[in-house]
Design a protein around this motif. Structure first.
Motif, PDB file in Angstrom:
ATOM      1  N   SER A   1      13.119  11.502 -16.494  1.00 38.01           N
ATOM      2  CA  SER A   1      13.405  10.339 -17.329  1.00 38.01           C
ATOM      3  C   SER A   1      14.747  10.467 -18.035  1.00 38.01           C
ATOM      4  O   SER A   1      15.606   9.579 -17.945  1.00 38.01           O
ATOM      5  CB  SER A   1      12.291  10.151 -18.368  1.00 38.01           C
ATOM      6  N   ASP A   2      14.947  11.612 -18.730  1.00 42.97           N
ATOM      7  CA  ASP A   2      16.213  11.811 -19.436  1.00 42.97           C
ATOM      8  C   ASP A   2      17.379  11.879 -18.474  1.00 42.97           C
ATOM      9  O   ASP A   2      18.451  11.322 -18.712  1.00 42.97           O
ATOM     10  CB  ASP A   2      16.155  13.100 -20.261  1.00 42.97           C
ATOM     11  N   ASN A   3      17.160  12.566 -17.356  1.00 40.56           N
ATOM     12  CA  ASN A   3      18.245  12.710 -16.395  1.00 40.56           C
ATOM     13  C   ASN A   3      18.601  11.394 -15.730  1.00 40.56           C
ATOM     14  O   ASN A   3      19.757  11.128 -15.423  1.00 40.56           O
ATOM     15  CB  ASN A   3      17.881  13.744 -15.335  1.00 40.56           C
ATOM     16  N   ASN A   4      17.588  10.540 -15.481  1.00 40.84           N
ATOM     17  CA  ASN A   4      17.853   9.237 -14.885  1.00 40.84           C
ATOM     18  C   ASN A   4      18.708   8.392 -15.812  1.00 40.84           C
ATOM     19  O   ASN A   4      19.620   7.683 -15.384  1.00 40.84           O
ATOM     20  CB  ASN A   4      16.549   8.511 -14.574  1.00 40.84           C
ATOM     21  N   ASN A   5      18.401   8.442 -17.120  1.00 40.03           N
ATOM     22  CA  ASN A   5      19.191   7.682 -18.079  1.00 40.03           C
ATOM     23  C   ASN A   5      20.630   8.178 -18.113  1.00 40.03           C
ATOM     24  O   ASN A   5      21.579   7.405 -18.175  1.00 40.03           O
ATOM     25  CB  ASN A   5      18.576   7.790 -19.481  1.00 40.03           C
ATOM     26  N   THR A   6      20.787   9.514 -18.080  1.00 41.27           N
ATOM     27  CA  THR A   6      22.134  10.077 -18.064  1.00 41.27           C
ATOM     28  C   THR A   6      22.872   9.700 -16.791  1.00 41.27           C
ATOM     29  O   THR A   6      24.052   9.353 -16.805  1.00 41.27           O
ATOM     30  CB  THR A   6      22.069  11.611 -18.184  1.00 41.27           C
ATOM     31  N   SER A   7      22.140   9.746 -15.666  1.00 40.44           N
ATOM     32  CA  SER A   7      22.757   9.396 -14.387  1.00 40.44           C
ATOM     33  C   SER A   7      23.245   7.957 -14.386  1.00 40.44           C
ATOM     34  O   SER A   7      24.337   7.657 -13.911  1.00 40.44           O
ATOM     35  CB  SER A   7      21.747   9.599 -13.248  1.00 40.44           C
ATOM     36  N   LEU A   8      22.423   7.051 -14.933  1.00 41.62           N
ATOM     37  CA  LEU A   8      22.808   5.646 -14.972  1.00 41.62           C
ATOM     38  C   LEU A   8      24.058   5.454 -15.820  1.00 41.62           C
ATOM     39  O   LEU A   8      24.947   4.675 -15.473  1.00 41.62           O
ATOM     40  CB  LEU A   8      21.655   4.800 -15.524  1.00 41.62           C
ATOM     41  N   GLY A   9      24.132   6.176 -16.947  1.00 33.75           N
ATOM     42  CA  GLY A   9      25.309   6.066 -17.789  1.00 33.75           C
ATOM     43  C   GLY A   9      26.558   6.567 -17.102  1.00 33.75           C
ATOM     44  O   GLY A   9      27.621   5.952 -17.168  1.00 33.75           O
ATOM     45  N   LEU A  10      26.433   7.698 -16.404  1.00 33.90           N
ATOM     46  CA  LEU A  10      27.585   8.250 -15.694  1.00 33.90           C
ATOM     47  C   LEU A  10      27.991   7.385 -14.515  1.00 33.90           C
ATOM     48  O   LEU A  10      29.184   7.241 -14.209  1.00 33.90           O
ATOM     49  CB  LEU A  10      27.268   9.671 -15.226  1.00 33.90           C
ATOM     50  N   LEU A  11      27.010   6.786 -13.843  1.00 38.17           N
ATOM     51  CA  LEU A  11      27.329   5.873 -12.748  1.00 38.17           C
ATOM     52  C   LEU A  11      28.092   4.662 -13.255  1.00 38.17           C
ATOM     53  O   LEU A  11      28.996   4.153 -12.582  1.00 38.17           O
ATOM     54  CB  LEU A  11      26.043   5.434 -12.036  1.00 38.17           C
ATOM     55  N   ALA A  12      27.718   4.176 -14.448  1.00 37.36           N
ATOM     56  CA  ALA A  12      28.433   3.034 -15.026  1.00 37.36           C
ATOM     57  C   ALA A  12      29.885   3.401 -15.309  1.00 37.36           C
ATOM     58  O   ALA A  12      30.800   2.615 -15.069  1.00 37.36           O
ATOM     59  CB  ALA A  12      27.739   2.589 -16.315  1.00 37.36           C
ATOM     60  N   ILE A  13      30.099   4.638 -15.804  1.00 38.24           N
ATOM     61  CA  ILE A  13      31.469   5.096 -16.051  1.00 38.24           C
ATOM     62  C   ILE A  13      32.256   5.160 -14.747  1.00 38.24           C
ATOM     63  O   ILE A  13      33.397   4.707 -14.649  1.00 38.24           O
ATOM     64  CB  ILE A  13      31.445   6.472 -16.735  1.00 38.24           C
ATOM     65  N   ALA A  14      31.607   5.719 -13.720  1.00 38.10           N
ATOM     66  CA  ALA A  14      32.279   5.841 -12.426  1.00 38.10           C
ATOM     67  C   ALA A  14      32.600   4.479 -11.837  1.00 38.10           C
ATOM     68  O   ALA A  14      33.661   4.272 -11.258  1.00 38.10           O
ATOM     69  CB  ALA A  14      31.397   6.639 -11.463  1.00 38.10           C
ATOM     70  N   ALA A  15      31.654   3.518 -11.985  1.00 35.64           N
ATOM     71  CA  ALA A  15      31.852   2.183 -11.416  1.00 35.64           C
ATOM     72  C   ALA A  15      33.028   1.465 -12.069  1.00 35.64           C
ATOM     73  O   ALA A  15      33.690   0.647 -11.444  1.00 35.64           O
ATOM     74  CB  ALA A  15      30.569   1.357 -11.572  1.00 35.64           C
ATOM     75  N   ASN A  16      33.291   1.754 -13.350  1.00 38.45           N
ATOM     76  CA  ASN A  16      34.350   1.078 -14.070  1.00 38.45           C
ATOM     77  C   ASN A  16      35.658   1.869 -14.083  1.00 38.45           C
ATOM     78  O   ASN A  16      36.629   1.430 -14.684  1.00 38.45           O
ATOM     79  CB  ASN A  16      33.905   0.788 -15.504  1.00 38.45           C
ATOM     80  N   TYR A  17      35.659   3.032 -13.445  1.00 45.03           N
ATOM     81  CA  TYR A  17      36.891   3.811 -13.351  1.00 45.03           C
ATOM     82  C   TYR A  17      37.932   3.040 -12.542  1.00 45.03           C
ATOM     83  O   TYR A  17      37.618   2.422 -11.531  1.00 45.03           O
ATOM     84  CB  TYR A  17      36.621   5.152 -12.664  1.00 45.03           C
ATOM     85  N   GLU A  18      39.171   3.082 -13.006  1.00 42.53           N
ATOM     86  CA  GLU A  18      40.243   2.413 -12.281  1.00 42.53           C
ATOM     87  C   GLU A  18      41.423   3.361 -12.126  1.00 42.53           C
ATOM     88  O   GLU A  18      41.919   3.928 -13.098  1.00 42.53           O
ATOM     89  CB  GLU A  18      40.668   1.138 -13.013  1.00 42.53           C
ATOM     90  N   ASP A  19      41.846   3.530 -10.901  1.00 41.63           N
ATOM     91  CA  ASP A  19      43.026   4.318 -10.606  1.00 41.63           C
ATOM     92  C   ASP A  19      44.214   3.687 -11.324  1.00 41.63           C
ATOM     93  O   ASP A  19      44.422   2.469 -11.234  1.00 41.63           O
ATOM     94  CB  ASP A  19      43.255   4.317  -9.089  1.00 41.63           C
ATOM     95  N   PRO A  20      45.012   4.455 -12.056  1.00 41.43           N
ATOM     96  CA  PRO A  20      46.149   3.874 -12.788  1.00 41.43           C
ATOM     97  C   PRO A  20      47.144   3.152 -11.892  1.00 41.43           C
ATOM     98  O   PRO A  20      47.910   2.314 -12.362  1.00 41.43           O
ATOM     99  CB  PRO A  20      46.784   5.092 -13.488  1.00 41.43           C
ATOM    100  N   ASN A  21      47.163   3.459 -10.599  1.00 43.48           N
ATOM    101  CA  ASN A  21      48.049   2.751  -9.676  1.00 43.48           C
ATOM    102  C   ASN A  21      47.611   1.309  -9.441  1.00 43.48           C
ATOM    103  O   ASN A  21      48.406   0.485  -8.982  1.00 43.48           O
ATOM    104  CB  ASN A  21      48.112   3.476  -8.335  1.00 43.48           C
ATOM    105  N   THR A  22      46.327   1.017  -9.701  1.00 39.03           N
ATOM    106  CA  THR A  22      45.786  -0.305  -9.392  1.00 39.03           C
ATOM    107  C   THR A  22      45.756  -1.234 -10.594  1.00 39.03           C
ATOM    108  O   THR A  22      45.345  -2.385 -10.466  1.00 39.03           O
ATOM    109  CB  THR A  22      44.357  -0.189  -8.832  1.00 39.03           C
ATOM    110  N   ILE A  23      46.172  -0.754 -11.763  1.00 42.21           N
ATOM    111  CA  ILE A  23      46.108  -1.579 -12.965  1.00 42.21           C
ATOM    112  C   ILE A  23      47.416  -1.514 -13.747  1.00 42.21           C
ATOM    113  O   ILE A  23      48.218  -0.599 -13.597  1.00 42.21           O
ATOM    114  CB  ILE A  23      44.952  -1.158 -13.888  1.00 42.21           C
ATOM    115  N   CYS A  24      47.596  -2.493 -14.598  1.00 41.10           N
ATOM    116  CA  CYS A  24      48.651  -2.451 -15.603  1.00 41.10           C
ATOM    117  C   CYS A  24      48.214  -3.349 -16.750  1.00 41.10           C
ATOM    118  O   CYS A  24      47.339  -4.198 -16.590  1.00 41.10           O
ATOM    119  CB  CYS A  24      50.001  -2.892 -15.044  1.00 41.10           C
TER     120      CYS A  24
END
Length: 240
Positions: free
Chosen positions: A28-51
């Motif tokens: 349960s705790d690990n699933n919640n942590t995993s979901l949070g980390l997945l959200a971070i990964a999903a919103n990660y943006e390579d600096p070359n692709t943004i300004c």
């Protein structure tokens, strides 16, 4: 810096993977942590692709200013942060597909597109619409590519748009606002076609393809005494 960001993303994904195979009594705790980390990964943006372009005192009200361009190429997702109406009849304009700075708020050539949002004296809600040289003057009666959403701008709000980069037909366009239909312009995974305030692709000339070859994007505030924003975020990563 770019290498550090990529290593951070890789580490995050490795942690998510390790948590997904944790012991059953910790699931349960690990699933919640995993979901949070997945959200971070999903919103990660390579600096070359943004300004990002900060709107500050260096911008002259009413002028057509060039936006930043990501190193990876032309942006097709734009977020206007803390858009705030200080009075009526103030508008923000975003222009894409231009070889040189616009001289008028309406596109005049094939390949040019614009997005407009602002507060009119005629309505308590803002107006927002997309247009090209053929079609799209919302206040002139064409409502398909425009909207009059129940969105308050008096205290500031994030709004965002996506303009498709099809090379064979006129682009599909979408508009969202944070807090409307579950959308959050800073969380890419929350944006979809179903919760878009505007979703439009039926331009009368399907051959009016968005021009993309090494062209700049531009913006304009009709009057910063009437409408302001703190930042414009540009990304080459498509939403849809």
């Amino acid at each position: 810096m770019k290498q550090i960001r990529k290593m951070t993303l890789l580490f995050t994904l490795l942690v998510v993977g390790s948590l997904s195979i944790a012991c059953p009594d910790e699931s349960s705790d690990n699933n919640n942590t995993s979901l949070g980390l997945l959200a971070i990964a999903a919103n990660y943006e390579d600096p070359n692709t943004i300004c990002e372009k900060t709107i500050d005192a260096t911008y002259t009200s009413g002028t057509y200013a060039e936006l930043c361009r990501p190193a990876a190429g032309n942006g097709n997702f734009v977020r206007i942060e803390n858009l705030k109406a200080l009075g009526d009849n103030g508008y923000f304009y975003f222009f894409l597909g231009y070889k040189t700075a616009p001289t008028t708020t309406a596109p005049t050539l094939t390949g040019q597109y614009s997005f407009v949002v602002g507060k009119s004296v005629s309505s308590p809600n803002p107006y927002a619409w997309f247009r090209n040289k053929d079609y799209g003057n919302y206040q002139g009666g064409q409502t398909d590519s425009g909207a009059n959403p129940s969105l308050a701008l008096a205290n500031g709000a994030d709004v965002c748009i996506s303009i498709g980069n099809s090379t064979t037909s006129a682009p599909s366009v979408h508009f969202w606002a944070t807090g409307i239909n579950g959308a959050n312009c800073k969380v890419r995974s929350s944006l979809n076609s179903d919760n878009a305030i505007i979703k439009y692709s039926a331009w009368p000339d399907s051959n009016n393809i968005l021009a993309t070859d090494s062209l700049a994007a531009y913006f304009r505030f009709s009057s910063t005494a009437l409408l302001t924003a703190t930042k414009v975020h540009v990304s080459t990563r498509p939403i849809l």
